[in-house]
Structure formats: C-alpha cells, structure tokens
Design an enzyme around this catalytic site. Structure first.
Site, mmCIF file in Angstrom:
data_model
loop_
_atom_site.group_PDB
_atom_site.id
_atom_site.type_symbol
_atom_site.label_atom_id
_atom_site.label_comp_id
_atom_site.label_asym_id
_atom_site.label_seq_id
_atom_site.Cartn_x
_atom_site.Cartn_y
_atom_site.Cartn_z
ATOM 1 N N GLY A 1 50.129 1.641 72.987
ATOM 2 C CA GLY A 1 51.324 2.332 72.676
ATOM 3 C C GLY A 1 51.839 3.014 71.571
ATOM 4 O O GLY A 1 52.852 3.184 71.325
ATOM 5 N N SER A 2 50.730 3.821 71.062
ATOM 6 C CA SER A 2 51.233 4.402 69.584
ATOM 7 C C SER A 2 52.011 5.616 69.952
ATOM 8 O O SER A 2 52.886 6.099 69.059
ATOM 9 C CB SER A 2 49.754 5.108 69.028
ATOM 10 O OG SER A 2 49.243 6.004 69.809
ATOM 11 N N ARG B 1 49.219 1.255 96.057
ATOM 12 C CA ARG B 1 49.936 1.879 94.963
ATOM 13 C C ARG B 1 51.166 2.260 95.368
ATOM 14 O O ARG B 1 52.088 1.818 94.266
ATOM 15 C CB ARG B 1 49.174 2.990 94.784
ATOM 16 C CG ARG B 1 49.721 4.310 93.536
ATOM 17 C CD ARG B 1 49.205 5.579 93.798
ATOM 18 N NE ARG B 1 47.659 5.565 94.098
ATOM 19 C CZ ARG B 1 46.989 5.850 92.774
ATOM 20 N NH1 ARG B 1 47.372 5.562 91.778
ATOM 21 N NH2 ARG B 1 45.577 5.961 93.001
ATOM 22 N N ILE C 1 47.751 6.447 88.052
ATOM 23 C CA ILE C 1 48.017 7.732 88.658
ATOM 24 C C ILE C 1 49.080 7.356 89.402
ATOM 25 O O ILE C 1 49.064 6.502 90.581
ATOM 26 C CB ILE C 1 46.728 8.409 89.341
ATOM 27 C CG1 ILE C 1 45.777 8.506 88.416
ATOM 28 C CG2 ILE C 1 47.345 9.457 90.325
ATOM 29 C CD1 ILE C 1 44.640 9.071 89.110
ATOM 30 N N ASN D 1 54.567 13.357 80.902
ATOM 31 C CA ASN D 1 53.352 12.728 80.432
ATOM 32 C C ASN D 1 52.790 13.424 79.188
ATOM 33 O O ASN D 1 52.959 14.337 79.139
ATOM 34 C CB ASN D 1 52.337 12.484 81.678
ATOM 35 C CG ASN D 1 51.099 12.025 81.206
ATOM 36 O OD1 ASN D 1 50.922 11.176 80.667
ATOM 37 N ND2 ASN D 1 49.831 12.872 81.557
ATOM 38 N N HIS E 1 48.977 14.460 77.570
ATOM 39 C CA HIS E 1 47.587 14.169 78.037
ATOM 40 C C HIS E 1 46.720 14.768 76.953
ATOM 41 O O HIS E 1 47.158 15.570 76.181
ATOM 42 C CB HIS E 1 47.336 15.142 79.303
ATOM 43 C CG HIS E 1 45.773 15.145 79.520
ATOM 44 N ND1 HIS E 1 45.337 14.176 80.424
ATOM 45 C CD2 HIS E 1 45.202 16.313 79.420
ATOM 46 C CE1 HIS E 1 43.973 14.491 80.522
ATOM 47 N NE2 HIS E 1 43.872 15.713 80.051
ATOM 48 N N GLU F 1 50.129 16.483 91.559
ATOM 49 C CA GLU F 1 48.645 16.860 91.365
ATOM 50 C C GLU F 1 48.465 16.649 89.628
ATOM 51 O O GLU F 1 49.070 16.857 88.684
ATOM 52 C CB GLU F 1 48.441 18.500 91.332
ATOM 53 C CG GLU F 1 47.191 18.833 91.240
ATOM 54 C CD GLU F 1 46.625 20.356 91.364
ATOM 55 O OE1 GLU F 1 45.715 20.728 91.100
ATOM 56 O OE2 GLU F 1 47.708 21.170 91.863
HETATM 57 C C1 GRF Z 1 46.376 8.989 73.884
HETATM 58 O O1 GRF Z 1 45.423 10.071 73.498
HETATM 59 C C2 GRF Z 1 46.985 9.397 75.150
HETATM 60 O O2 GRF Z 1 47.305 10.768 75.203
HETATM 61 C C3 GRF Z 1 46.178 8.980 76.473
HETATM 62 O O3 GRF Z 1 45.804 7.607 75.866
HETATM 63 C C4 GRF Z 1 45.690 7.769 74.392
HETATM 64 C C5 GRF Z 1 46.158 6.578 73.593
HETATM 65 O O4 GRF Z 1 47.529 6.324 73.718
HETATM 66 N N1 GRF Z 1 46.761 9.015 77.527
HETATM 67 P P1 GRF Z 1 48.353 5.254 73.350
HETATM 68 O O5 GRF Z 1 48.095 5.204 71.882
HETATM 69 O O6 GRF Z 1 48.330 3.911 74.004
HETATM 70 O O7 GRF Z 1 49.799 5.977 73.251
#
Ligand code: GRF
Length: 200
Positions: free
Chosen positions: A12-13, A69, A101, A116, A118, A152
């Site tokens: 969760g950073s 899902r 997803i 999101n 990415h 998508e």
């Molecule tokens: C990050 O690079 C994010 O873009 C990807 O997962 C990695 C870890 O994210 N989806 P976080 O530290 O859990 O926010």
C-alpha cells in the site's frame, strides 16, 4: 464533499502516498474531497495497518471467498456505497497496487471515477513484469502511468505519467524502486488534477 476510496492488495505505498498528501494538504478544505476508507482483498496486506495508523476506516473483502469475479466485485461496490452514503458527489475509487482485474460491470458502475496506477509508460507494457520487460526490450526510459480504468486492462485514458531512466546494470528490482518513488509523487498529483477537473 467527495469521498475517495482506495483499493489495495499489498504494502500500500501508493495508498500511503495519497493519504499523506490528502492529510498534509488538507484535501477536504482544498480539494473538496476526503479519504473515506481503504479496502483490501487480502487480510494480510501490510497497507491495512498503514491505513489504520492514519486513522482511516478499513475493510477486507477476500476474493477467495467468492467463486465468481462479479460476486466479489459486487461486494466491493456495496462496501464503497456504504461509505459513500450522504455524499454530494459519487465516490472516486483509486486502485493502488490492487492486483485483481475488475469486471466490466464494476467498471460500468463506476465509469469515469475509477483510476489506476500502473508501473509502465502505457500503452507500453500493460499487465505484469513491466520492469523486466522494459529492460529486456532495451528501453532507455521507463516509468508509471495513472489512467482511468476501462473494461480493457491497463488501456484507459491517461491522466498522468512519470519517467525515469533505465540505467546500465539495472535489475527489475532496482528499476522498480526508482519507478515506485515517482509513483508516490505522480498519484497524488494526478488525483488532484482529476478532482479539479471534475468540479470544473
Ligand atoms: C506499484 O508499482 C504499483 O504500480 C503496482 O504495484 C506496485 C506496489 O504498489 N500496481 P503498492 O506499494 O502496494 O502501492
């Protein structure tokens, strides 16, 4: 006031970076938005403790408890709606290291308010293992992208990007660390721009 709900799966950073910016910059007063809560699909996600430490509501909805899902996504949507009761504007949902997803139905329900982050310069390298793929392709630059989520995967309208150099001898881990530090600046910035645009 608009609620913001963050979805995580791990450390969760990125969630922590958005929460810290919201608290540091008093988003309720400056952006008309507040962090309503953090949802994880994993009870052992380290980010849950970080969110609680920041005084936030948290919820765990374990995807393993659902065979479909759509059923999992509908439980997610119910939790979001529960935290959004009485709000002036529908909640903004931020996927932040959320490794599920989401279904087209979930996207349709939250159309235009689902973002999101990415870890690549989309449209290059949608999906997983983005850093190793950038290194293997001989890219000189890599980075991260904040985009609106569509049906998508990793293809929606781009709201912001951050670029870093790929250095000689880089491993996927060293490149990921360089990109992640930029993600923590990019996501709060892109969310604020989105909020400003959405209130016009
Ligand atoms: C990050 O690079 C994010 O873009 C990807 O997962 C990695 C870890 O994210 N989806 P976080 O530290 O859990 O926010």
């Amino acid at each position: 006031m608009r609620n913001i709900v963050l979805l995580i799966s791990g450390g969760g950073s990125n969630m922590a970076a958005v929460v810290a910016a919201a608290q540091r910059e008093d988003w309720p007063a400056t952006q008309g938005a507040r962090i309503a809560g953090v949802i994880s699909n994993r009870a052992d996600a380290g980010g849950l403790a970080v969110a609680r430490q920041a005084g936030l509501e948290t919820a765990t909805i374990d995807h393993k408890n659902f065979t479909e899902r759509e059923a999992f996504d509908s439980a997610l949507a119910q939790q979001i709606a529960q935290w959004d009761v009485g709000a002036d504007l529908p909640a903004l949902i931020l996927l932040a290291g959320f490794m599920r997803i989401v279904s087209p139905a979930f996207v349709a329900l939250h159309q235009g308010r689902l973002l999101n982050i990415h870890p690549s310069l989309l449209p290059a390298f949608p999906g997983l293992h983005t850093h190793q793929r950038a290194i293997d392709a001989g890219c000189r630059f890599a980075g991260a992208t904040v985009h609106e989520v569509t049906a998508e995967l990793d293809h929606g309208p781009i709201l912001g990007q951050a670029v870093v150099p790929v250095l000689p001898g880089d491993s996927a881990a060293s490149l990921a660390a360089r990109v992640l530090s930029q993600e923590h600046l990019l996501y709060p910035r892109a969310v604020k721009a989105f909020l400003r645009r959405s209130i016009g």
